[in-house]
Motif scaffolding. Structure first.
Motif, PDB file in Angstrom:
ATOM      1  N   ALA A 101       0.375  -1.232   0.831  1.00 46.03           N
ATOM      2  CA  ALA A 101       0.406   0.076  -0.337  1.00 46.03           C
ATOM      3  C   ALA A 101       0.651   0.948  -0.046  1.00 46.03           C
ATOM      4  O   ALA A 101       0.605   2.261  -0.843  1.00 46.03           O
ATOM      5  N   ILE A 102       1.594   1.488   0.344  1.00 41.92           N
ATOM      6  CA  ILE A 102       2.170   2.551   1.033  1.00 41.92           C
ATOM      7  C   ILE A 102       3.930   2.486  -0.400  1.00 41.92           C
ATOM      8  O   ILE A 102       4.547   3.618  -0.089  1.00 41.92           O
ATOM      9  N   TYR A 103       4.487   1.642  -0.110  1.00 38.97           N
ATOM     10  CA  TYR A 103       5.864   1.543  -0.850  1.00 38.97           C
ATOM     11  C   TYR A 103       6.599   2.498  -2.538  1.00 38.97           C
ATOM     12  O   TYR A 103       7.157   2.343  -3.083  1.00 38.97           O
ATOM     13  N   HIS A 104       5.381   2.204  -2.913  1.00 39.54           N
ATOM     14  CA  HIS A 104       4.908   3.091  -4.450  1.00 39.54           C
ATOM     15  C   HIS A 104       4.452   4.112  -4.056  1.00 39.54           C
ATOM     16  O   HIS A 104       4.308   4.531  -5.238  1.00 39.54           O
ATOM     17  N   ASN A 105       4.582   5.165  -3.375  1.00 42.36           N
ATOM     18  CA  ASN A 105       3.747   5.994  -3.704  1.00 42.36           C
ATOM     19  C   ASN A 105       5.032   6.939  -2.487  1.00 42.36           C
ATOM     20  O   ASN A 105       5.694   6.577  -2.112  1.00 42.36           O
ATOM     21  N   SER A 106       4.568   7.970  -3.210  1.00 41.42           N
ATOM     22  CA  SER A 106       5.777   9.213  -2.430  1.00 41.42           C
ATOM     23  C   SER A 106       3.848  10.076  -1.962  1.00 41.42           C
ATOM     24  O   SER A 106       3.338  10.634  -3.432  1.00 41.42           O
ATOM     25  N   MET A 107       4.299  11.353  -1.010  1.00 43.53           N
ATOM     26  CA  MET A 107       3.262  11.811  -0.330  1.00 43.53           C
ATOM     27  C   MET A 107       4.420  13.404  -0.460  1.00 43.53           C
ATOM     28  O   MET A 107       3.863  13.768   0.835  1.00 43.53           O
ATOM     29  N   ALA A 108       4.415  13.782  -1.319  1.00 45.36           N
ATOM     30  CA  ALA A 108       5.226  14.820  -1.427  1.00 45.36           C
ATOM     31  C   ALA A 108       4.474  16.031  -1.361  1.00 45.36           C
ATOM     32  O   ALA A 108       2.968  16.078  -1.528  1.00 45.36           O
ATOM     33  N   GLY A 109       5.205  17.270  -0.333  1.00 44.28           N
ATOM     34  CA  GLY A 109       3.894  17.667  -0.241  1.00 44.28           C
ATOM     35  C   GLY A 109       2.948  17.840   1.035  1.00 44.28           C
ATOM     36  O   GLY A 109       2.691  18.796   1.387  1.00 44.28           O
ATOM     37  N   ILE A 110       2.688  16.814   1.604  1.00 43.29           N
ATOM     38  CA  ILE A 110       2.323  16.511   3.225  1.00 43.29           C
ATOM     39  C   ILE A 110       2.476  17.077   3.873  1.00 43.29           C
ATOM     40  O   ILE A 110       1.711  17.783   5.039  1.00 43.29           O
ATOM     41  N   GLU A 111       3.622  17.514   4.524  1.00 42.97           N
ATOM     42  CA  GLU A 111       3.940  18.476   5.490  1.00 42.97           C
ATOM     43  C   GLU A 111       2.981  19.699   5.795  1.00 42.97           C
ATOM     44  O   GLU A 111       3.217  20.340   6.679  1.00 42.97           O
ATOM     45  N   ALA A 112       3.108  20.504   4.440  1.00 42.74           N
ATOM     46  CA  ALA A 112       2.122  21.461   4.395  1.00 42.74           C
ATOM     47  C   ALA A 112       0.685  21.279   4.733  1.00 42.74           C
ATOM     48  O   ALA A 112      -0.294  22.747   4.616  1.00 42.74           O
ATOM     49  N   MET A 113       0.125  20.160   4.616  1.00 35.16           N
ATOM     50  CA  MET A 113      -1.085  19.808   4.888  1.00 35.16           C
ATOM     51  C   MET A 113      -1.033  19.669   6.441  1.00 35.16           C
ATOM     52  O   MET A 113      -2.244  19.995   7.163  1.00 35.16           O
ATOM     53  N   LEU A 114      -0.199  19.605   7.187  1.00 37.17           N
ATOM     54  CA  LEU A 114      -0.181  19.028   8.428  1.00 37.17           C
ATOM     55  C   LEU A 114      -0.292  20.281   9.139  1.00 37.17           C
ATOM     56  O   LEU A 114       0.503  21.099   9.317  1.00 37.17           O
ATOM     57  N   PRO A 115      -0.753  20.463  10.567  1.00 35.26           N
ATOM     58  CA  PRO A 115      -0.888  20.908  11.419  1.00 35.26           C
ATOM     59  C   PRO A 115       0.630  21.184  12.004  1.00 35.26           C
ATOM     60  O   PRO A 115       1.218  20.291  12.502  1.00 35.26           O
ATOM     61  N   GLY A 116       0.705  23.095  11.785  1.00 33.83           N
ATOM     62  CA  GLY A 116       2.467  23.378  12.398  1.00 33.83           C
ATOM     63  C   GLY A 116       3.302  22.869  11.694  1.00 33.83           C
ATOM     64  O   GLY A 116       4.811  22.474  11.634  1.00 33.83           O
TER      65      GLY A 116
END
Length: 119
Positions: free
Chosen positions: A31-46
């Motif tokens: 489920a997770i190793y073929h993906n990159s969630m680039a930019g997720i930091e910008a969506m998270l609190p803080g």
């Protein structure tokens, strides 16, 4: 989880040895190793990866009590991880019993995973 950002799905199989944790780990990796969630930091609190909440939902056909929750959680490098077990997955024959592979029967254990990420 207040807001879901991503849902990734996968499946994993233990062909020999009938180890539900091995099948579940393979499902989560799929489920997770073929993906990159680039930019997720910008969506998270803080803008903090440790503010991420990850719910790992596993559909397991048998031996739910044998699942090593810590082994599954260790696959997720950031945030707070919860594990939810539901009925599902599949048992099917591998077509052969191999004692040298630690088989206790001829079954393959198949686990489905849904990894929900958000905050």
């Amino acid at each position: 989880m207040e807001k879901r950002l991503f849902i990734q799905t996968g499946f994993g199989v233990d062909v020999h040895g009938q180890n539900i944790t091995k099948a579940a780990k393979r499902a989560v990796r799929h489920a997770i190793y073929h993906n990159s969630m680039a930019g997720i930091e910008a969506m998270l609190p803080g803008h903090d990866l440790n503010q991420m909440v990850v719910n790992v939902k596993l559909a397991i056909p048998i031996d739910k009590e044998k699942l090593d929750h810590d082994a599954i959680k260790s696959l997720i490098p950031y945030g707070t991880v919860t594990i939810e077990i539901v009925d599902g997955g599949m048992l099917t024959t591998s077509g052969i019993f191999l004692a040298d592979k630690n088989d206790v029967n001829d079954l393959m254990y198949i686990v489905n995973a849904s990894v929900e990420t958000g905050y």
